[in-house]
Design an enzyme around this catalytic site. Structure first.
Site, mmCIF file in Angstrom:
data_model
loop_
_atom_site.group_PDB
_atom_site.id
_atom_site.type_symbol
_atom_site.label_atom_id
_atom_site.label_comp_id
_atom_site.label_asym_id
_atom_site.label_seq_id
_atom_site.Cartn_x
_atom_site.Cartn_y
_atom_site.Cartn_z
ATOM 1 N N TYR A 1 0.771 -1.176 0.041
ATOM 2 C CA TYR A 1 0.113 -0.352 0.166
ATOM 3 C C TYR A 1 1.365 1.178 0.171
ATOM 4 O O TYR A 1 -0.115 2.468 0.186
ATOM 5 C CB TYR A 1 -0.977 0.402 1.410
ATOM 6 C CG TYR A 1 -2.304 -1.200 1.181
ATOM 7 C CD1 TYR A 1 -3.254 -1.010 0.156
ATOM 8 C CD2 TYR A 1 -1.588 -2.248 1.591
ATOM 9 C CE1 TYR A 1 -4.394 -2.049 0.479
ATOM 10 C CE2 TYR A 1 -2.848 -3.089 1.993
ATOM 11 C CZ TYR A 1 -3.533 -3.022 1.374
ATOM 12 O OH TYR A 1 -4.780 -4.380 0.718
ATOM 13 N N ASN B 1 -13.168 4.862 -1.629
ATOM 14 C CA ASN B 1 -11.987 3.525 -1.734
ATOM 15 C C ASN B 1 -13.183 2.686 -0.323
ATOM 16 O O ASN B 1 -12.794 2.787 0.589
ATOM 17 C CB ASN B 1 -10.557 3.600 -0.999
ATOM 18 C CG ASN B 1 -10.135 2.685 -0.876
ATOM 19 O OD1 ASN B 1 -10.520 2.212 -0.276
ATOM 20 N ND2 ASN B 1 -8.881 2.886 -1.372
ATOM 21 N N ASP C 1 -26.055 -0.185 -2.551
ATOM 22 C CA ASP C 1 -27.908 0.372 -2.711
ATOM 23 C C ASP C 1 -27.870 1.962 -2.032
ATOM 24 O O ASP C 1 -28.187 1.859 -3.003
ATOM 25 C CB ASP C 1 -29.063 -1.000 -1.422
ATOM 26 C CG ASP C 1 -28.709 -2.173 -1.645
ATOM 27 O OD1 ASP C 1 -28.506 -2.460 -3.402
ATOM 28 O OD2 ASP C 1 -29.407 -2.993 -1.749
ATOM 29 N N HIS D 1 -9.149 2.360 -5.444
ATOM 30 C CA HIS D 1 -8.055 1.189 -4.536
ATOM 31 C C HIS D 1 -7.185 1.735 -5.172
ATOM 32 O O HIS D 1 -6.809 2.057 -6.328
ATOM 33 C CB HIS D 1 -9.039 -0.254 -5.550
ATOM 34 C CG HIS D 1 -10.151 -0.470 -5.097
ATOM 35 N ND1 HIS D 1 -10.470 -0.609 -3.821
ATOM 36 C CD2 HIS D 1 -11.448 -0.545 -6.521
ATOM 37 C CE1 HIS D 1 -11.508 -1.324 -4.064
ATOM 38 N NE2 HIS D 1 -11.939 -0.697 -5.910
ATOM 39 N N ILE D 2 -5.708 1.447 -3.943
ATOM 40 C CA ILE D 2 -4.759 1.856 -4.355
ATOM 41 C C ILE D 2 -3.632 0.899 -4.640
ATOM 42 O O ILE D 2 -2.909 1.749 -6.013
ATOM 43 C CB ILE D 2 -4.095 1.699 -2.750
ATOM 44 C CG1 ILE D 2 -4.260 3.239 -1.768
ATOM 45 C CG2 ILE D 2 -2.437 2.202 -2.670
ATOM 46 C CD1 ILE D 2 -3.862 4.042 -0.703
ATOM 47 N N THR D 3 -4.357 -0.145 -4.754
ATOM 48 C CA THR D 3 -3.348 -1.465 -5.571
ATOM 49 C C THR D 3 -4.579 -1.201 -6.409
ATOM 50 O O THR D 3 -5.451 -1.143 -6.306
ATOM 51 C CB THR D 3 -3.571 -2.394 -4.443
ATOM 52 O OG1 THR D 3 -4.459 -2.924 -4.531
ATOM 53 C CG2 THR D 3 -2.924 -1.971 -3.318
ATOM 54 N N ARG E 1 -10.601 -10.722 -3.664
ATOM 55 C CA ARG E 1 -10.432 -9.297 -4.296
ATOM 56 C C ARG E 1 -11.156 -8.448 -5.836
ATOM 57 O O ARG E 1 -11.350 -7.511 -5.869
ATOM 58 C CB ARG E 1 -8.951 -8.424 -3.740
ATOM 59 C CG ARG E 1 -9.062 -8.886 -2.549
ATOM 60 C CD ARG E 1 -7.455 -8.283 -2.264
ATOM 61 N NE ARG E 1 -6.510 -9.101 -1.244
ATOM 62 C CZ ARG E 1 -6.966 -8.148 0.343
ATOM 63 N NH1 ARG E 1 -7.944 -7.078 0.459
ATOM 64 N NH2 ARG E 1 -6.534 -8.716 1.258
#
Length: 151
Positions: free
Chosen positions: A23, A74, A87, A100-102, A111
């Site tokens: 990260y 995120n 929802d 998303h960082i990755t 994931r």
């Protein structure tokens, strides 16, 4: 000045400490500063928040409806599990950008599925915390396009 809601899910408060080899070394405070600087340059305001609690994120999304002009989220660990966040985003009635960082598509199979992507206008992943700045720039463009359509 248009307001953008920037929401961060569970464990993102541990950025800089949690698996820095995955990260990076930036902290959530660094991410907030990056978002604020980027928004300021684009004449946008941000409401930057983080929670480890799913229901709190849902409440903030509901609060954003009618208050902000776009949501950058995120969802972290709730990406793959939260129908409640999906929802809430569906009824937000504003553009949503998922960050998303990755690169979630290069990680474990579990994931790689995102409920949030089902409602997101766009998804940015794998570019580290720079993805947040890119999301704010993209949101500025979406809002400008929307304003042109409304004119």
């Amino acid at each position: 000045m248009k307001l953008i809601t920037v929401l961060n899910g569970p464990n993102l408060n541990m950025l800089g400490l949690r698996q820095p080899e995955i990260y990076g070394a930036a902290t959530l405070d660094d991410v907030e500063a990056l978002c604020a600087e980027t928004a300021d340059r684009l004449n946008l305001a941000i409401d930057f928040r983080q929670s480890n609690i799913e229901g709190e994120l849902v409440s903030w999304i509901q609060e954003a409806r009618g208050r902000s002009h776009g949501i950058i989220i995120n969802p972290a660990g709730y990406t793959t599990t939260s129908i409640a966040i999906l929802d809430a985003l569906l009824i937000a009635e504003q553009p949503v950008i998922e960050v998303h960082i990755t690169n979630i598509h290069r990680r474990e199979e579990f994931r790689q599925h995102s409920y949030v992507s089902k409602v997101a206008t766009g998804v940015i992943c794998g570019l580290g915390v720079t993805g947040y700045a890119l999301a704010i720039r993209a949101m500025a463009g979406l809002l400008a396009d929307q304003q042109d359509e409304d004119a």
